[in-house]
Scaffold this motif. Structure first.
Motif, short mmCIF file in Angstrom:
data_model
loop_
_atom_site.label_atom_id
_atom_site.label_comp_id
_atom_site.label_asym_id
_atom_site.label_seq_id
_atom_site.Cartn_x
_atom_site.Cartn_y
_atom_site.Cartn_z
N VAL A 90 26.43 43.40 6.10
CA VAL A 90 27.38 44.66 5.75
C VAL A 90 28.43 44.66 6.76
CG1 VAL A 90 25.75 45.99 4.64
CG2 VAL A 90 25.91 46.22 7.01
N PHE A 91 29.63 44.95 6.59
CA PHE A 91 30.84 45.24 7.46
C PHE A 91 30.66 46.81 7.79
CE2 PHE A 91 31.41 41.11 5.66
CZ PHE A 91 32.39 40.60 6.34
N CYS A 92 30.82 47.22 9.00
CA CYS A 92 30.94 48.65 9.40
C CYS A 92 31.97 48.82 10.38
CB CYS A 92 30.03 49.08 10.11
SG CYS A 92 28.06 48.61 9.02
N THR A 93 32.49 49.98 10.65
CA THR A 93 33.45 50.26 11.66
C THR A 93 32.82 51.28 12.75
OG1 THR A 93 34.51 52.03 10.42
CG2 THR A 93 35.43 49.68 10.08
N VAL A 94 33.19 51.05 13.97
CA VAL A 94 33.12 51.99 14.98
C VAL A 94 34.20 52.30 15.82
CG1 VAL A 94 30.69 51.40 14.98
CG2 VAL A 94 31.90 50.28 16.57
N GLU A 95 34.48 53.14 16.68
CA GLU A 95 35.34 53.14 17.23
C GLU A 95 35.61 52.46 18.64
OE1 GLU A 95 36.42 57.73 18.19
OE2 GLU A 95 36.09 58.04 16.31
N THR A 96 34.18 52.34 19.22
CA THR A 96 34.09 51.43 20.20
C THR A 96 32.85 50.88 20.27
OG1 THR A 96 33.01 53.05 21.83
CG2 THR A 96 35.56 53.15 21.73
N LEU A 97 32.62 49.50 20.85
CA LEU A 97 31.20 48.88 20.81
C LEU A 97 30.33 49.93 21.83
CD1 LEU A 97 32.75 45.52 21.60
CD2 LEU A 97 31.62 46.36 19.53
N ASN A 98 30.63 51.00 22.51
CA ASN A 98 29.74 51.77 23.09
C ASN A 98 28.87 52.37 22.13
OD1 ASN A 98 30.84 50.99 25.77
ND2 ASN A 98 32.17 52.76 25.69
N GLN A 99 29.28 52.39 21.02
CA GLN A 99 28.46 53.20 19.82
C GLN A 99 27.41 52.21 19.24
OE1 GLN A 99 32.68 54.45 17.99
NE2 GLN A 99 31.19 55.83 16.96
N ILE A 100 27.30 51.01 19.63
CA ILE A 100 26.35 49.97 19.41
C ILE A 100 25.25 50.18 20.04
CG2 ILE A 100 25.91 47.66 18.66
CD1 ILE A 100 28.03 49.01 16.81
N PRO A 101 24.08 50.32 19.45
CA PRO A 101 22.90 50.59 20.35
C PRO A 101 22.40 49.23 21.07
CG PRO A 101 22.57 51.86 18.55
CD PRO A 101 23.63 50.88 18.41
N ASP A 102 22.42 48.23 20.44
CA ASP A 102 22.13 46.92 20.90
C ASP A 102 23.09 45.65 20.35
OD1 ASP A 102 20.99 44.33 21.94
OD2 ASP A 102 19.00 45.21 20.94
N ALA A 118 39.95 50.32 14.40
CA ALA A 118 38.46 50.47 14.94
C ALA A 118 38.16 49.08 15.14
CB ALA A 118 37.67 51.13 13.65
N VAL A 119 36.81 49.15 15.50
CA VAL A 119 36.12 47.87 15.88
C VAL A 119 35.13 47.48 14.68
CG1 VAL A 119 34.70 46.48 17.05
CG2 VAL A 119 35.97 48.13 18.31
N THR A 120 35.56 46.45 14.01
CA THR A 120 34.71 46.04 12.57
C THR A 120 33.49 45.12 13.28
OG1 THR A 120 36.36 45.65 11.41
CG2 THR A 120 34.55 44.51 10.77
N VAL A 121 32.22 45.80 12.68
CA VAL A 121 31.08 44.98 13.19
C VAL A 121 30.47 44.55 11.92
CG1 VAL A 121 30.66 46.03 15.44
CG2 VAL A 121 29.85 47.14 13.15
N VAL A 122 29.98 43.29 12.16
CA VAL A 122 29.04 42.68 10.85
C VAL A 122 27.79 42.60 11.34
CG1 VAL A 122 28.97 40.87 9.28
CG2 VAL A 122 31.36 41.91 9.89
N LEU A 123 26.68 42.92 10.66
CA LEU A 123 25.30 42.79 11.02
C LEU A 123 24.36 42.83 9.82
CD1 LEU A 123 24.47 46.34 12.28
CD2 LEU A 123 26.42 46.02 11.33
N ASP A 124 23.21 42.87 9.97
CA ASP A 124 22.03 42.83 9.01
C ASP A 124 22.18 44.24 8.52
OD1 ASP A 124 19.37 43.18 8.08
OD2 ASP A 124 19.40 41.08 8.14
N ARG A 125 21.90 44.39 7.04
CA ARG A 125 21.85 45.68 6.59
C ARG A 125 20.74 46.47 6.89
NH1 ARG A 125 20.94 46.84 -0.02
NH2 ARG A 125 20.93 49.13 0.11
N THR A 126 19.68 46.01 7.33
CA THR A 126 18.65 46.88 7.88
C THR A 126 19.01 47.33 9.30
OG1 THR A 126 17.39 45.12 8.95
CG2 THR A 126 16.86 45.66 6.53
N ILE A 127 19.72 46.76 10.02
CA ILE A 127 19.83 47.19 11.28
C ILE A 127 21.05 48.50 11.13
CG2 ILE A 127 21.22 46.65 13.64
CD1 ILE A 127 19.77 43.80 13.01
N ALA A 128 21.99 48.02 10.29
CA ALA A 128 23.05 48.95 9.88
C ALA A 128 22.50 50.36 9.39
CB ALA A 128 23.96 48.71 9.03
N ASP A 129 21.24 50.33 8.82
CA ASP A 129 20.69 51.53 8.09
C ASP A 129 19.74 52.16 9.07
OD1 ASP A 129 21.77 51.01 5.38
OD2 ASP A 129 19.93 50.18 5.00
N GLU A 130 19.35 51.32 10.04
CA GLU A 130 18.51 52.04 11.16
C GLU A 130 19.74 52.72 12.12
OE1 GLU A 130 16.58 49.97 15.15
OE2 GLU A 130 15.79 49.06 13.15
#
Length: 136
Positions: free
Chosen positions: A24-36, A49-61
């Motif tokens: 999935v493609f998601c957006t966050v304001e900064t990478l500080n919002q990404i737990p890992d 914004a910052v686009t992040v692409v990651l596994d759907r299960t992690i995005a849901d978590e």
């Protein structure tokens, strides 16, 4: 190694690989919002914004919002960043099947994100390029 530039060689020798998972493609304001940061596939800083692409299960978590669930295909040939025509060839093959693609060119390989329900059809279209070398 800078990779292959010859389009005929690229098309004849590329092997598309459908990676397991849902992306999935998601957006966050900064990478500080990404737990890992190690759990994301990649990120791209845009003006909005910052686009992040990651596994759907992690995005849901992480409770990240998304609207598009994709499959990830890697073209396993080391294409040069200076190669001309490869993106056009596979995008045209996918277009003929009415498949949208989101392309990421990394140093060693090209990566294609397509709607999950189009994965099998996309793989067939990409495999067909080997036979006709993408020449239309």
């Amino acid at each position: 190694m800078s990779g292959e530039k010859d389009l005929a060689v690229l098309l004849q020798n590329m092997e598309p690989v459908l990676n397991p998972g849902e992306y999935v493609f998601c957006t966050v304001e900064t990478l500080n919002q990404i737990p890992d940061i190690e759990k994301i596939l990649f990120f791209f800083k845009e003006t909005e914004a910052v686009t992040v692409v990651l596994d759907r299960t992690i995005a849901d978590e992480w409770h990240l919002k998304y609207t598009y669930i994709s499959s990830w295909i890697t073209l396993t040939i080391h294409s040069s960043l200076e190669a001309v025509g490869l993106t056009a060839a596979f995008a045209n093959a996918l277009k003929k099947e009415n498949i949208s693609c989101n392309v990421v060119a990394a140093y060693f390989h090209d990566h294609i994100f397509i709607a999950q329900h189009d994965a099998e059809k996309a793989m067939n279209a990409l495999h067909s390029l080997k036979g006709n070398r993408g020449i239309q």
